[in-house]
Design a protein around this motif. Structure first.
Motif: not given
Lengths: 292, 198
Positions: B138, B142-143, B145-146, B149, B151-152, B154-155, B157-158
């Motif tokens: 995760s 996050v790294t 997605s950051m 940018n 979103e997939t 990040a989703f 990762a969450a």
């Protein structure tokens, strides 16, 4: 347990390397200021003032740039006034401004923004005919402003003079090709096609009139009711700077009419203003512009 | 020991499912980490053979950075700021969290080893390993997605981070049900003697 500790150290090292690489890349890719694309537009100004031409200026900025452009001026020709907004003229107003994100397409570290401009009322249309704008002064909603090179905007006056052609059909495709068909209302002889910006695109433009290249149309006779077919295709080009050039040029076709007078007509099928942006192409473009 | 794990459980629970009342966060993350820190102190008091000093220090660091982060967020600075270093704030939190919770599990494993409870020790070694792997995935997402940018990313990762937290909560809950030898705390606890062999 020893394995777990090794695994933990490995994960931490991997994350550290990834985070460091991301940080270096972020700092390297960061723009000092917004970068405007090159726009090559012919813009008509209607003599009767009833129709106000709209056009778009596109720029690239950092993904977290929350500023938006709310005013544009042209210092070279201050009498040309435009209304400018990034929201679009048809966008409805919202009272809830607490969580509004700036408009724009997000691609990796960059945001591609579009300023919608509409030419305002101009005191003398004659004055604007032939005006060329290369620099815009853009004002942001945080009070900052900057002068930017935007390419070339060529303004011309457009009246309702008698034209010897009827428009029959036109079609265009997202691959840059388009076709327009006209019917001649009288006999005439074609002379030439002129546009100040044509030369800039000749290496990637395929333009034919009745299947003749434009350099070979001089003396081409068109009889009454004959069709005049203008086909064009603007290729993307190999230069990274060509990839995101915004083009909408209206070359002028000159002809000799039956009464011996010289006439002209603009045609509108050379454009490339909708691009599929992506992060890597944006990076290559900005690198070629030497702004990174 | 049981009370210590119970506190750690509720502390992690608060940080995972923070409760909002309108725009006000009643139980912000730093409160949860304070509860975890207090739980670690209880483990330290009950366990003479395992050194929890550095684990406690890490929990205090986590309390401090989540407090500062919560304050910046409340003032709107964290969400509005485009400073590149602030983008790494969630990543820092996740790494310190991973370090802290891995050390808590590690301390419990050492304790079980000293108690010669081999079955329970092996069980928690496996849980610790799974936790490290899930957390690692995760954090990497996050790294990515950051940076991009995405979103997939990040989703996912969450989703993985939430699953990891739930997995961790069940592991801590189950640690609280182990036989740690402190009989006075066992009263009233639904103790399952077969638990470690499950």
């Amino acid at each position: 347990m020893e394995l777990n500790n090794r695994l933990f150290k490995g994960v931490i090292i991997l994350i550290g390397i990834l985070a460091l690489a991301s940080l270096v890349a972020m700092l390297q890719m960061r723009l000092d200021k917004p970068v405007f694309l090159d726009h090559y537009y012919d813009l008509r100004v209607h003599e009767d003032g009833n129709y106000r031409q709209e056009f778009r200026l596109t720029y690239i900025t950092n993904v977290h740039d929350r500023r938006v452009v709310n005013h544009v001026e042209f210092p070279e020709h201050p009498y040309i006034r435009v209304s400018a907004t990034e929201q679009g003229f048809m966008n409805s107003f919202s009272w809830d401004s607490s969580n509004q994100q700036p408009p724009g397409e997000i691609h990796g570290r960059y945001s591609v923004r579009t300023i919608h401009c509409q030419i305002g009322e101009i005191p003398g249309v004659e004055e604007i005919d032939g005006a060329v704008v290369e620099t815009a002064r853009v004002f942001f909603n945080d009070g900052t402003e900057m002068d930017v090179h935007i390419g070339e905007l060529h303004f011309y006056s457009f009246g309702s003079e008698d034209r010897p052609f009827d428009s029959v059909s036109s079609s265009g495709s997202s691959d840059g090709s388009s076709s327009s068909r006209y019917r001649a209302k009288e006999d005439m002889t074609l002379i030439s096609v002129k546009n100040q910006m044509l030369e800039r695109f000749e290496h990637r433009l395929d333009l034919k009139i009745n299947d003749h290249v434009i350099d070979g149309i001089d003396g081409l006779e068109i009889k009454e009711n004959d069709h005049l077919i203008i086909r064009s295709k603007l290729y993307p080009g190999s230069d990274p700077l060509d990839v995101y050039a915004m083009v909408d040029i209206h070359p002028e076709l000159y002809f000799k009419r039956a009464d011996g007078k010289i006439g002209s007509m603009r045609f509108y099928n050379i454009d490339s203003i909708y691009h599929g942006f992506n992060f890597m192409d944006l990076y290559r473009y900005l690198d070629a512009r030497e702004v990174l | 020991m049981i009370d210590g794990y119970r506190k750690i459980f509720w502390g992690v629970f608060i940080t995972t499912f923070s409760i909002n009342l309108g725009v006000v966060k009643i139980l912000p993350a730093f409160i949860g980490w304070m509860v975890v820190a207090s739980g670690i102190s209880m483990l330290e008091d009950r366990s003479e053979s395992v050194d929890y000093q550095s684990t406690k220090t890490i929990s205090h660091i986590l309390v401090a950075i989540t407090f500062v982060g919560g304050l910046l967020n409340f003032l709107g600075i964290l969400s509005l700021s485009s400073h590149v270093m602030l983008l790494f704030y969630p990543l820092v939190i996740m790494v310190v969290e991973l370090t802290l919770l891995h050390r808590i599990l590690q301390g419990s494993i050492i304790h079980l080893e000293l108690m010669e409870n081999k079955a329970a020790r092996d069980l928690y070694i496996g849980k610790d390993r799974t936790y490290i792997i899930l957390s690692g995935i995760s954090i990497v997402l996050v790294t990515v997605s950051m940076f991009l940018n995405l979103e997939t990313a990040a989703f996912f990762a969450a989703i993985i981070a939430l699953f990891t937290r739930i997995y961790l909560l069940t592991a801590i809950r189950s640690l609280g049900k182990e036989n740690w030898g402190d009989e006075d705390e066992m009263e009233g606890i639904d103790y399952d003697t077969e638990h470690t062999s499950v």
